[in-house]
Design an enzyme around this catalytic site. Structure first.
Site, PDB file in Angstrom:
ATOM      1  N   ARG A  83       0.421  13.073  99.159  1.00  0.00           N
ATOM      2  CA  ARG A  83       0.030  14.395  98.669  1.00  0.00           C
ATOM      3  C   ARG A  83      -1.137  15.011  99.424  1.00  0.00           C
ATOM      4  O   ARG A  83      -1.114  16.184  99.771  1.00  0.00           O
ATOM      5  CB  ARG A  83      -0.361  14.336  97.178  1.00  0.00           C
ATOM      6  N   THR A  84      -2.194  14.231  99.642  1.00  0.00           N
ATOM      7  CA  THR A  84      -3.395  14.832 100.236  1.00  0.00           C
ATOM      8  C   THR A  84      -3.081  15.311 101.663  1.00  0.00           C
ATOM      9  O   THR A  84      -3.424  16.430 102.042  1.00  0.00           O
ATOM     10  CB  THR A  84      -4.555  13.818 100.233  1.00  0.00           C
ATOM     11  N   LYS A 112      -7.155   0.993 122.632  1.00  0.00           N
ATOM     12  CA  LYS A 112      -7.744   0.572 123.915  1.00  0.00           C
ATOM     13  C   LYS A 112      -9.236   0.295 123.771  1.00  0.00           C
ATOM     14  O   LYS A 112      -9.932   0.113 124.762  1.00  0.00           O
ATOM     15  CB  LYS A 112      -7.550   1.666 124.966  1.00  0.00           C
ATOM     16  N   ARG A 133      -9.440  11.008 106.334  1.00  0.00           N
ATOM     17  CA  ARG A 133      -9.378   9.976 105.286  1.00  0.00           C
ATOM     18  C   ARG A 133      -9.533   8.626 105.983  1.00  0.00           C
ATOM     19  O   ARG A 133      -8.766   8.304 106.886  1.00  0.00           O
ATOM     20  CB  ARG A 133      -8.039  10.046 104.566  1.00  0.00           C
ATOM     21  N   HIS A 166     -13.625  11.290  96.731  1.00  0.00           N
ATOM     22  CA  HIS A 166     -12.446  12.080  97.115  1.00  0.00           C
ATOM     23  C   HIS A 166     -12.690  13.486  96.559  1.00  0.00           C
ATOM     24  O   HIS A 166     -12.069  13.903  95.574  1.00  0.00           O
ATOM     25  CB  HIS A 166     -11.198  11.441  96.499  1.00  0.00           C
TER      26      HIS A 166
HETATM   27  C1  NCD Z   1      -5.600   9.005  95.198  1.00  0.00           C
HETATM   28  C2  NCD Z   1      -6.342   8.386  96.361  1.00  0.00           C
HETATM   29  O1  NCD Z   1      -5.819   8.298  97.469  1.00  0.00           O
HETATM   30  O2  NCD Z   1      -7.483   8.038  96.138  1.00  0.00           O
HETATM   31  N1  NCD Z   1      -4.437   9.670  95.547  1.00  0.00           N
HETATM   32  C3  NCD Z   1      -4.482  10.947  95.994  1.00  0.00           C
HETATM   33  O3  NCD Z   1      -5.231  11.291  96.885  1.00  0.00           O
HETATM   34  N2  NCD Z   1      -3.698  11.831  95.357  1.00  0.00           N
HETATM   35  C4  NCD Z   1      -5.413   8.064  94.077  1.00  0.00           C
HETATM   36  C5  NCD Z   1      -4.753   6.740  94.328  1.00  0.00           C
HETATM   37  O4  NCD Z   1      -4.384   6.387  95.445  1.00  0.00           O
HETATM   38  O5  NCD Z   1      -4.585   6.033  93.333  1.00  0.00           O
END
Ligand code: NCD
Length: 352
Positions: A83-84, A112, A133, A166
């Site tokens: 999703r993100t 490398k 991320r 997050h």
């Molecule tokens: C979350 C995450 O990645 O922290 N998911 C997300 O970004 N929608 C929650 C999770 O992974 O449980």
């Protein structure tokens, strides 16, 4: 350019660190949920509503796509994401931004021996925005600080930093709560229960920070002892006069909460060493719980879910986790529009 070394920057209190990532009321980087104060949250919600409305017809969709059609974004996601990642790339497309990505470092020169710092410096040369991320909690803030001194001062967005934060998930969660409570006085004074792995759940941690912007909000943390909400968040809640209680029994609170925020157990952090005897079923909702909830209660989950919300609950009108998915796209587009100062053009559009 900040007149500080990285080590000096890291000794500052978070509230002082936040000051480095804002200029003329605009975020230069979004690293911590604590950067999102009430006025900024409210303005992002209005902007997201306007983008949502403008996306309803072809002419206004094309107008939105002109706004950042000269800009490029880099999505650097080395931890799993559905999703993100997709909502950020869709948010960029809504505003006309083109995107590139690295998701598997084995396909980049990291294999490398290139450092991630060098990789990010390269991304910031080709791109106008970096969305990242990573599994280390502090890497995003280190890079965001260093980027301030690189040519062009490219903005950066934290799309998940280890088990720590997050902020954009918390932003979309709060936008969802704001919409759920639009007819019932808003988020202020609501009782919200956060359930599951609160120790390592970065979404719950960031959401707890954001909820301190709302007077009268009361939080209930329902987690096994081993996975209880950490002390840093509890200290922040105390400093900001946001009351909270802790429980191991969700059933005693179901009838009086206004929202339930479910999370999954984040066992990717266990590394196979901390096998526990936790009974996770106690931290799940069951279809029979639905009759106990208030008719106006909303049920959230950042997803992905496991068994903590059975599919039988999905058709209940109080289940809003798929609304969260959609809201994430609009609010992330709003955040990018804010960072690139095209918000006024959106808000001044006669069709919004
Ligand atoms: C979350 C995450 O990645 O922290 N998911 C997300 O970004 N929608 C929650 C999770 O992974 O449980």
């Amino acid at each position: 350019m900040p007149n500080l070394t990285l080590d000096e920057f890291l000794t500052l209190r978070i509230s002082q660190r936040c000051q480095h990532f804002i200029h003329n009321n605009r975020l230069l980087a979004l690293v911590y949920a604590q950067q999102l104060d009430r006025p900024l949250l409210e303005s992002l919600f209005s902007l997201a509503n306007a983008i949502r409305k403008l996306s309803q017809s072809r002419d206004t969709r094309l107008f939105l796509r002109t706004l950042l059609s000269d800009r490029r974004a880099m999505l650097y996601f080395t931890q799993p994401s559905t999703r993100t990642f997709l909502s950020f790339s869709t948010a960029c497309q809504i505003l006309g931004m083109s995107t590139a990505d690295v998701r598997d470092p084995a396909t980049s020169s990291q294999i490398k021996g290139e450092t991630r710092q060098d990789a990010l410096r390269v991304f910031s040369i080709y791109h106008d925005l970096v969305i990242m991320r990573q599994s280390e909690a502090d890497f995003c803030e280190n890079i965001a600080f260093q980027m301030l001194s690189w040519p062009g001062h490219k903005p950066i967005i934290n799309a998940g930093s280890g088990a720590d934060q997050h902020p954009t998930q918390a932003l979309l969660d709060l936008y969802t709560l704001h919409r759920c409570f639009a007819q019932t006085g808003g988020v202020d004074h609501k009782k919200i229960m956060l359930v599951g792995d609160l120790k390592r759940g970065r979404t719950a941690r960031s959401l707890a920070y954001l909820l301190t912007n709302y007077p009268g909000v009361e939080l209930i943390f329902a987690a096994p002892d081993e996975l209880a909400m950490a002390d840093d968040i509890k200290a922040h809640l105390r400093e900001n006069s946001t009351p909270f209680t802790q429980t191991q029994d969700i059933s005693t609170h179901l009838s009086d909460v206004d929202a339930i925020y479910m999370t999954r157990i984040q066992d990717e952090w266990d590394q196979g060493t901390t096998k526990t005897s936790i009974d996770y079923n106690r931290f799940g909702l069951q279809a029979q719980h639905l009759k106990t909830l208030k008719p106006s209660c909303c049920i959230l989950h950042p997803l992905p879910r496991r068994k903590e919300i059975p599919a039988a609950i999905d058709s209940d009108p109080r289940a809003v986790y798929f609304d969260q998915v959609e809201n994430g796209m609009w609010i992330r587009a709003a955040l990018i529009a804010h960072m690139f100062a095209v918000d006024e053009q959106i808000l001044c559009s006669p069709d919004k």
